[in-house]
Each structure stands twice: as structure tokens, then as C-alpha cells.
Design a protein around this motif. Structure first.
Motif, PDB file in Angstrom:
ATOM      1  N   LEU A  45       0.832  -1.211   0.000  1.00  0.00           N
ATOM      2  CA  LEU A  45       0.000   0.000   0.000  1.00  0.00           C
ATOM      3  C   LEU A  45       0.864   1.259   0.000  1.00  0.00           C
ATOM      4  CD1 LEU A  45      -2.820  -1.111   2.443  1.00  0.00           C
ATOM      5  CD2 LEU A  45      -3.027  -0.737  -0.022  1.00  0.00           C
ATOM      6  N   ARG A  46       1.955   1.233   0.750  1.00  0.00           N
ATOM      7  CA  ARG A  46       2.848   2.397   0.749  1.00  0.00           C
ATOM      8  C   ARG A  46       3.488   2.602  -0.626  1.00  0.00           C
ATOM      9  NH1 ARG A  46       4.352   0.626   6.055  1.00  0.00           N
ATOM     10  NH2 ARG A  46       6.151  -0.468   5.164  1.00  0.00           N
ATOM     11  N   ASP A  47       3.669   1.475  -1.375  1.00  0.00           N
ATOM     12  CA  ASP A  47       4.263   1.575  -2.711  1.00  0.00           C
ATOM     13  C   ASP A  47       3.264   2.074  -3.745  1.00  0.00           C
ATOM     14  OD1 ASP A  47       6.715   0.773  -1.833  1.00  0.00           O
ATOM     15  OD2 ASP A  47       6.534  -1.306  -2.509  1.00  0.00           O
ATOM     16  N   GLY A  48       1.992   2.234  -3.346  1.00  0.00           N
ATOM     17  CA  GLY A  48       1.015   2.839  -4.248  1.00  0.00           C
ATOM     18  C   GLY A  48      -0.082   1.938  -4.756  1.00  0.00           C
ATOM     19  N   ALA A  49      -0.166   0.677  -4.311  1.00  0.00           N
ATOM     20  CA  ALA A  49      -1.256  -0.193  -4.763  1.00  0.00           C
ATOM     21  C   ALA A  49      -2.597   0.392  -4.335  1.00  0.00           C
ATOM     22  CB  ALA A  49      -1.088  -1.593  -4.187  1.00  0.00           C
ATOM     23  N   ASP A  50      -3.559   0.365  -5.250  1.00  0.00           N
ATOM     24  CA  ASP A  50      -4.910   0.810  -4.903  1.00  0.00           C
ATOM     25  C   ASP A  50      -5.604  -0.210  -4.013  1.00  0.00           C
ATOM     26  OD1 ASP A  50      -5.545   3.285  -6.879  1.00  0.00           O
ATOM     27  OD2 ASP A  50      -4.288   1.807  -7.902  1.00  0.00           O
ATOM     28  N   LEU A  51      -5.331  -1.486  -4.254  1.00  0.00           N
ATOM     29  CA  LEU A  51      -5.919  -2.588  -3.489  1.00  0.00           C
ATOM     30  C   LEU A  51      -4.858  -3.642  -3.233  1.00  0.00           C
ATOM     31  CD1 LEU A  51      -9.266  -3.278  -5.429  1.00  0.00           C
ATOM     32  CD2 LEU A  51      -9.054  -2.225  -3.175  1.00  0.00           C
ATOM     33  N   VAL A  52      -4.949  -4.289  -2.082  1.00  0.00           N
ATOM     34  CA  VAL A  52      -4.208  -5.526  -1.847  1.00  0.00           C
ATOM     35  C   VAL A  52      -5.220  -6.558  -1.370  1.00  0.00           C
ATOM     36  CG1 VAL A  52      -2.059  -4.359  -1.256  1.00  0.00           C
ATOM     37  CG2 VAL A  52      -3.645  -4.988   0.559  1.00  0.00           C
ATOM     38  N   CYS A  53      -4.955  -7.818  -1.677  1.00  0.00           N
ATOM     39  CA  CYS A  53      -5.822  -8.896  -1.183  1.00  0.00           C
ATOM     40  C   CYS A  53      -4.955 -10.079  -0.765  1.00  0.00           C
ATOM     41  CB  CYS A  53      -6.848  -9.313  -2.226  1.00  0.00           C
ATOM     42  SG  CYS A  53      -6.174 -10.055  -3.736  1.00  0.00           S
ATOM     43  N   PHE A  54      -5.470 -10.864   0.171  1.00  0.00           N
ATOM     44  CA  PHE A  54      -4.722 -12.023   0.660  1.00  0.00           C
ATOM     45  C   PHE A  54      -5.659 -12.937   1.432  1.00  0.00           C
ATOM     46  CE2 PHE A  54      -4.159  -8.412   3.526  1.00  0.00           C
ATOM     47  CZ  PHE A  54      -4.610  -8.921   4.731  1.00  0.00           C
ATOM     48  N   SER A  55      -5.174 -14.137   1.727  1.00  0.00           N
ATOM     49  CA  SER A  55      -5.936 -15.115   2.504  1.00  0.00           C
ATOM     50  C   SER A  55      -5.720 -14.880   3.988  1.00  0.00           C
ATOM     51  CB  SER A  55      -5.496 -16.542   2.153  1.00  0.00           C
ATOM     52  OG  SER A  55      -5.779 -16.851   0.801  1.00  0.00           O
ATOM     53  N   ALA A  56      -6.802 -14.967   4.762  1.00  0.00           N
ATOM     54  CA  ALA A  56      -6.691 -14.765   6.207  1.00  0.00           C
ATOM     55  C   ALA A  56      -6.256 -16.021   6.943  1.00  0.00           C
ATOM     56  CB  ALA A  56      -8.029 -14.288   6.776  1.00  0.00           C
TER      57      ALA A  56
END
Length: 484
Positions: free
Chosen positions: A316-327
Motif C-alpha cells: 500500500l505504501r508503494d502505491g497499490a490501490d488494493l491488496v488482497c490475501f488469505s486470512a
């Protein structure tokens, strides 16, 4: 004196036997109850013989009496009446067949009942794989389990109790995610990470192009492939670069008026080494297209033990609008897909009709919030454990088993993170080696103890075993030895 011929003629004719004639229900029931068997030249009904001889089959406990037995009634409360009654019927039949004494029926019913209503059995993961997909990946923390139990009834899932009005679904969980990753303006939770990708692709790029590197066209478990997943959303996949090299220039050349989304995907289940190149997220921003970073394994912040594993805060700090991952991977929570990023982008996903089909339920949200706010989850504790301590645990187990006459030795080993996380990373661990014949009965136990078979031995790896379960593992091995 014999009857007169006229009297004989007046009598109705004797009935003739007709094998195809219908049989009355009463006669059928009677003959079913009283089959005739020859004994000493005399036909005697078996039921009558049973009554005279006091045959045990006549003393089979009644169904209502068995269900009223306090111990059986307690299992009815746990398992339901239908399941228990079906078990009672089977055991009664064993008694009627003479395979079981009548006085043994109540105990046999209790022994035949399953330990729980659900068919799944608990398993001690001694495979050496921390996140074993076939074993449900991350075990929940005690706090998460308690949160699930507390949320089984009615809850304030979508209700603001302060105002009495409709509230934000899972508001506490979303707040916990934003607190854990301050770089995220907003959060959303769906039922798994594949659902997160599908929702983002559908809401942002249906009917348009999604740009993705050829080196990131992955296949996940059970034959599912990312290109097929994206195609199911109605978006078109635009492949750029080569398998081993994809640069920022490749992305820039591909982006156009029809581009709806750039996906930067972590190759979480394989590595590419040698002559390679890939563009970072910071090189993909500013192209006028939203960037989704699919991180896969769920690190919220950098983890020194896994330096090559991407994390949400950095993306997110690098500029991604969204991140997603498995919980349910490195985060150590329940199965869920987490989306973090820009508030406006996530709101467009939340308002999309598909979100309602993919959103997480109250138990998942409760377990996820407790994982984030509660004590360190088991997966993180196991990952951080010192390798020397793992070897000492294996040595103590092996020593205890040898003292009981079992051929057991402790050995160093290499474990893995697993579950599509940290490919190529080896974790120093330790195993207890047993003869191969122990593998099957240990796997058949309840709970099961699942190791791995390698080098002509059954290896029980302590990497993913809770230290509190070491004694249980020893007891399970001893029980197998006593039965041989």
C-alpha cells in the motif's frame, strides 16, 4: 355311517391350493411372526420356542427405554435424535442376531455413537508443513475459538446498538484490519482470496482488459488456474512480458483505453531463479489504471523470517490501490479473503451486486477480529520457535517412547511453510522416527496423528505440533504399540 351322496354334493368343494392367490395381511403377519421349523419330526413356531426357552433375543431392550437411558439421552442432546435412534436400531439388530447379549446393548449403543455430529475429525499436524491446506491451514487461536462460540447465537452483525439502526457489517473486524494496517483507508472481507480477486476483477474490469505478467499466470490447488478465474468474470486477460522477465515498460506498452485493472500477483507456490526481472508495484502506479496486488499468503507487515514474502503495509505504501490475501495463512485466522486499500475503490466493490454473494459470515468475522486483536496466533508462535527447542521436544518424545519399548529416534529435519506461502523456504525442525507400521493406525485415531512416510519410516515432525500436544502424541503412539 358315511354321508349320503346328496349331502356330499351339497357341500362346497374343498379349496384348491393356488400359489398365485393373494395372501391376507393378517395371515402374512402371522406367518412372518411364526415361521415353522422342523424339530424331531414336529413343526414348532420359532417364536413359541423362544418364549419357552427364554431366548435372549426376546429380551432386547425397547427403543424408548434405550433413548431414555440418561447416558444415551445426553448423546441425543449432542448428536440429535435421528442419528442416535438409527444407531440404537442397528445395535438392537445385532442383539436379535445373537451377536450381542441383551444386557450389553446400552453400552454398545454408546460405543457405536460418533464422538461428534460433524464428520470431520481433529488432526494433530505432525507432517512438517505449517500451513497444510488439506488440514484446514492455520489453526485458530483460543481467542478466535471463543469468539466463534460467542457469535453462534444472534449478534450485532449489522446493527448499531447505540442508535438501534442498521450498521456496517462486521464493523469491529474492519476497524481491527485498519488498525493492523494503518496505510489502508478501508477494508472488506469476503469468503476467500479467490473471491477477493473475482470481486475486484468484476467490479473494476468486467468486459475490459486486465494486464498481468506471463510469469505470474499461476495454477493453485486442485488444478484451478488464475487465467480461468479471471475469464469467469467477463474480463479479458492481457499477458505482458515473458515467463522470466517482465519490466515496467511491458506494462506501459499494454495499458490503453480498454484497460480496467493491473494485477501484480505474488508467485506464492513456486519460484523463478536465474536470469529474471520483474516490475515493482511502485513502477506500476501513475498509469491511470487501478493496481491490485494479490499477496496470497497474508503478511500484514514485513516478517524477518520470511524476507521475500510480500506484505500488505509495504504494497500500500508503494502505491497499490488494493491488496488482497488469505486470512487463513500467515495471518493465522479463519478462511477469508481480505481486501485493503483506497476507500473509494473498496466502496465500489462493496456496492457491487456480486459482493453479497461473496461476503463473509458472522463466525468468520468474529474469528478474524479476535485473531487480529487477541494474542499471537498459533501459526506465528510455531514459526518463531527456536530450532533448538524443536529438537529438544523431539528428543524428549523419543526418550519417553524408548522407555516403553518402542523403536523411536529423534532427528533434525527441514519443514516448510506450505499453503501457498514462502515457496522455497526451509524451516529447521525435528522429527521422531518410528517404524512405518505406525503411520496407518495413528492416522486412524480420533484425534488422528498425521505424520509423513519417508526413508522407510514414519516421521512425526514437531514443527506444527502445539507443545501442549506432545504428551498426546506420545500417548497415541503408546496406544498403537499396546494394540499390536
Amino acid at each position: 355311517m358315511p354321508p349320503h351322496r346328496d349331502e356330499m354334493a351339497a357341500r362346497p368343494p374343498a379349496p384348491q391350493y393356488d400359489p398365485d392367490a393373494p395372501v391376507s395381511a393378517a395371515h402374512r403377519d402371522h406367518t412372518a411372526r411364526e415361521p415353522m421349523v422342523p424339530r424331531g419330526g414336529e413343526a414348532v413356531p420359532t417364536a413359541s420356542r423362544a418364549v419357552r426357552t427364554g431366548e435372549p433375543r426376546r429380551r432386547v431392550p425397547r427403543t424408548d427405554a434405550l433413548l431414555a437411558d440418561p447416558a444415551v439421552a445426553a448423546r441425543v442432546a449432542e448428536l440429535g435424535r435421528d442419528l442416535v435412534k438409527a444407531t440404537v436400531t442397528r445395535v438392537q439388530q445385532r442383539c436379535r442376531d445373537g451377536a450381542l447379549a441383551p444386557e450389553s446393548v446400552p453400552a454398545a449403543v454408546l460405543a457405536a455413537l460418533p464422538p461428534r455430529a460433524a464428520t470431520g475429525r481433529p488432526v494433530v499436524n505432525a507432517t512438517g508443513v505449517l500451513l497444510h491446506t488439506n488440514l484446514g491451514r492455520a489453526p485458530l487461536s483460543a481467542a478466535a475459538r471463543a469468539a466463534v462460540a460467542a457469535s453462534c447465537g444472534t449478534t450485532d452483525l449489522e446493527l448499531d446498538l447505540d442508535t438501534g439502526r442498521r450498521g456496517v457489517r462486521g464493523a469491529g473486524t474492519l476497524a481491527a484490519l485498519r488498525a493492523a494496517v494503518p496505510a489502508a483507508e478501508a477494508a472488506l472481507v469476503v469468503n476467500n482470496n479467490a473471491a477477493a480477486v473475482v470481486l475486484a476483477a468484476t467490479a473494476l474490469a468486467a468486459g475490459r482488459e486486465i494486464v498481468l505478467s506471463r510469469g505470474e499466470l499461476v495454477q493453485i490447488g486442485d488444478g484451478f488456474r488464475l487465467p480461468d478465474l479471471i475469464a469467469s468474470t467477463g474480463a479479458r486477460l492481457r499477458e505482458v512480458g515473458t515467463t522470466n522477465c517482465t519490466t515496467a515498460a511491458d506494462y506501459r506498452a499494454a495499458v490503453g483505453a480498454d484497460t480496467g485493472l493491473i494485477v501484480k500477483l505474488h508467485r506464492s507456490n513456486f519460484t523463478i531463479t536465474g536470469f529474471t526481472a520483474e516490475a515493482g508495484i511502485d513502477e506500476l502506479t501513475g498509469l491511470g489504471v487501478p493496481v491490485l496486488a494479490d499477496l496470497g499468503s497474508g503478511l500484514l507487515a514485513p516478517q524477518p523470517l520470511l524476507p521475500d514474502e510480500p506484505d500488505a503495509a509495504t504494497a500500500l505504501r508503494d502505491g497499490a490501490d488494493l491488496v488482497c490475501f488469505s486470512a487463513d495463512k500467515l495471518l493465522g485466522g479463519p478462511q477469508a479473503g481480505v481486501l485493503l486499500g483506497r476507500a473509494a475503490t473498496l466502496e465500489s466493490l462493496r456496492r457491487h451486486p456480486l459482493y453479497r454473494a461473496l461476503r463473509a459470515d458472522k463466525l468468520t468475522l468474529a474469528a478474524l477480529e479476535a485473531t487480529l486483536r487477541g494474542p499471537t496466533p498459533p501459526i506465528a508462535v510455531a514459526l518463531a520457535a527456536a530450532p533448538d527447542e524443536r529438537l529438544r521436544r523431539a528428543e524428549r518424545l523419543a526418550e519417553l517412547l524408548r522407555a516403553n519399548g518402542i523403536d523411536a529416534t529423534a532427528e533434525p529435519s527441514d519443514g516448510v511453510v506450505g499453503g501457498g506461502s514462502a515457496p522455497g523456504v526451509r524451516l529447521a525442525s525435528a522429527t521422531v522416527r518410528l517404524p512405518t507400521r505406525y503411520a496407518e493406525p495413528l492416522r486412524a485415531g480420533d484425534p488422528a496423528v498425521l505424520g509423513r512416510i519417508a526413508d522407510d519410516g514414519c516421521l512425526l515432525d514437531v514443527l506444527a505440533v502445539d507443545p501442549a500436544d506432545d504428551r498426546f502424541v506420545a500417548d497415541a503412539v503408546l496406544a498403537v504399540a499396546r494394540c499390536r
